[in-house]
Design a protein around this motif. Structure first.
Motif, short mmCIF file in Angstrom:
data_model
loop_
_atom_site.label_atom_id
_atom_site.label_comp_id
_atom_site.label_asym_id
_atom_site.label_seq_id
_atom_site.Cartn_x
_atom_site.Cartn_y
_atom_site.Cartn_z
N SER A 1 1.11 -44.58 3.93
CA SER A 1 1.77 -44.13 5.52
C SER A 1 3.33 -43.34 6.25
O SER A 1 2.32 -42.37 7.10
CB SER A 1 1.39 -45.41 6.71
N ARG A 2 4.29 -42.84 5.35
CA ARG A 2 5.21 -42.93 5.97
C ARG A 2 4.67 -40.92 6.17
O ARG A 2 5.19 -40.28 6.97
CB ARG A 2 5.88 -42.85 5.20
N LYS A 3 4.08 -40.48 4.26
CA LYS A 3 3.73 -39.25 3.86
C LYS A 3 2.60 -38.93 4.97
O LYS A 3 2.94 -37.64 4.94
CB LYS A 3 3.64 -39.37 2.70
N ALA B 1 2.16 -35.51 7.18
CA ALA B 1 1.48 -34.53 6.83
C ALA B 1 1.14 -33.57 7.88
O ALA B 1 0.16 -33.14 8.11
CB ALA B 1 0.36 -34.71 5.97
N GLN B 2 0.47 -34.92 8.62
CA GLN B 2 -0.22 -35.13 9.61
C GLN B 2 1.00 -33.92 11.14
O GLN B 2 -0.13 -33.24 11.49
CB GLN B 2 -0.27 -36.25 10.72
N LEU C 1 1.21 -33.63 0.36
CA LEU C 1 1.41 -34.32 1.35
C LEU C 1 0.27 -35.00 1.28
O LEU C 1 0.13 -36.11 2.19
CB LEU C 1 2.73 -33.65 1.93
N VAL C 2 -0.52 -34.43 1.88
CA VAL C 2 -2.23 -34.75 2.39
C VAL C 2 -2.52 -35.38 1.67
O VAL C 2 -3.09 -36.22 2.59
CB VAL C 2 -2.49 -33.27 3.45
#
Ligand code: GTP
Length: 437
Positions: free
Chosen positions: A132-134, A138-139, A126-127
């Motif tokens: 952009s959505r992932k 991730a953030q 994921l990171v």
């Protein structure tokens, strides 16, 4: 229905932990997973939440313990639920995620801190995502892991949870043989080890130098080890972002030693040196000519140089190379008040010197920790990390901005043909960018 147990300190002022009894097959309520100060590890039928102080939960102000380990039933799930809702810090609140995304974050977070390798792997994927959505999901996950980290470090008297070690060396130096041997030694000593192989080549060549599945076969089968090749999409920024975040996730997953491996012939090791506690250079017993690919700067960054393959016929050249490096390193600028870089001989094949090397590494960590240098270094690294990310994102933003996107190829062409100076071309692009903001 859940039941809660509080554990309090002898004088009653500190809440040590909160135990939440949940039947083992029951799902942990997502509300609890969202709360930043909840930590838990499922043990058969018990899930425990640790808090650092009673102030976290004003509703238990009235609790008067009579014994240091006295436990007391205190409230029903509903009253705690109300309190959790009121207390979720605004910066931790998860906005803009759909229910499905929220469930994903919760699942990965809970699996990660319970030490599930599959969740760690999924979280790293994921990171590493460029979508952009992932990236946003991730953030959110990382933010939760960071909060967990902070609290765990507090519980650990401020000591870092994991020892972050960077390992670099030219191709063929014996890195995989070393990691296999070193990793096995650590897991036998009951440490959990994760290996992140930073491989800048995988994006450009399509192949992978470090991600090769045949490397470290024994260690990859070890349940206390986790090996992860980390493609970086060729950018240094990519190394910074994904590797730093993967390190955090590994620490969240309970790994005691996080080893970050790089090839040692590019720029990525400079980035890696900025994210680890200790940087180790592994060299074969070969002279200057054979090591041309190794950049001088890398030697300057090393806290420990290990001359590998010091066995059989190679013992004599290994001794000679060791002596050469010992004298060369004396000339280097001192980077620490408490540590002078060491040069050791080892054999990853026979295992000779590996245990001594670990002793030196722990000596380094302890000295750096007691002197305060380790914490200072980590703080500085956080700042470097932030600026590297800004740099990377700004550049990406600049290149894709409508005001400059179409102009770039034209101006590049003019610079190449000598019609325009690089300085002027840069000024023109920067002006177009600023005007377009
Ligand atoms: N004699 C001896 N050979 C070793 C030792 N360590 C590694 N080798 C040999 O060196 C060769 C390269 O080892 P690797 O562990 O694949 O080296 P590497 O640095 O991971 O290489 P890349 O995967 O190309 O980056 C192999 O043939 C190993 O068997 C050692 O301690 N002694």
């Amino acid at each position: 229905m859940f039941f809660f147990l509080f554990k309090v300190s002898a004088n009653g002022s500190e809440l040590i932990s909160l135990l939440l009894l949940i039947p083992s097959k029951m799902k942990i309520p997502s509300l609890l997973l969202r709360f930043p100060r909840c930590y838990f590890s499922r043990r058969t039928c018990l899930t425990s939440f640790h808090f650092t102080s009673r102030a976290d939960f004003p509703c238990i102000e009235s609790l008067t313990p009579v014994h240091p380990y006295r436990t007391k039933w205190i409230c029903s799930s509903n009253s705690l639920r109300r309190e959790l809702c009121q207390q979720a810090a605004p910066d931790q609140q998860i906005e803009g995620l759909s229910d499905k995304e929220q469930r994903l974050v919760d699942r990965l977070y809970s699996g990660l801190i319970q030490g599930h390798r599959a969740c760690l792997a999924e979280a790293i994927t994921l990171v590493e995502s460029t979508q952009s959505r992932k990236k946003k999901i991730a953030q959110v996950l990382l933010q939760k892991v960071l909060s967990y980290h902070r609290e765990q470090e507090k519980l650990n008297q401020g000591k870092p949870l994991a020892f972050r070690v960077g390992l670099s060396g030219p191709p063929g130096a014996g890195k995989s043989t070393f990691i296999e041997c070193f990793g096995k030694m650590l897991t036998e000593r009951k440490y959990k080890v994760s290996v992140l192989a930073v491989d800048p080549s995988s994006s450009t060549s399509g192949g992978s130098l470090l991600g090769d599945k045949t490397r470290m076969t024994e260690l990859s089968r070890d349940m206390n080890a986790y090996i992860r090749p980390s493609p970086t999409r060729g950018t240094l920024g990519g190394v910074t972002r994904t590797t730093n975040e993967a390190i955090l996730l590994c620490e969240g997953g309970g790994y005691d030693v996080v080893l970050v491996e790089t090839v040692g012939v590019g720029q990525s090791e400079f980035a890696v040196a900025d994210m680890v506690d200790m940087f180790i250079l592994l060299l074969p017993p070969a002279g200057g000519d054979e090591l041309q690919g190794i950049k001088r700067g890398i030697i300057e960054m090393a806290d420990l140089v290990a001359i590998n393959k010091a066995d059989g016929d190679l013992i004599v050249p290994a001794r000679r190379i060791q002596a050469e490096y010992v004298s060369a390193m004396k000339l280097l600028r001192k980077r620490s008040k408490v540590w002078r870089p060491k040069v050791m001989r080892i054999s990853a094949k026979t295992g000779e010197g590996i245990s001594d090397m670990w002793d030196k590494m722990t000596e380094f960590r302890d000295l750096m920790l007691t002197s305060g240098e380790l914490i200072a270094k980590r703080r500085k690294q956080q700042k470097v990390w932030m600026w590297n990310l800004i740099q990377e994102n700004m550049l990406e933003h600049f290149r894709s901005h409508l005001a400059v996107k179409d102009k770039i190829p034209l101006l590049e062409e003019k610079v190449l043909s000598g019609v325009l100076s690089p300085g002027l071309a840069a000024d023109l692009l920067l002006k177009a960018f600023k005007d377009g903001l």
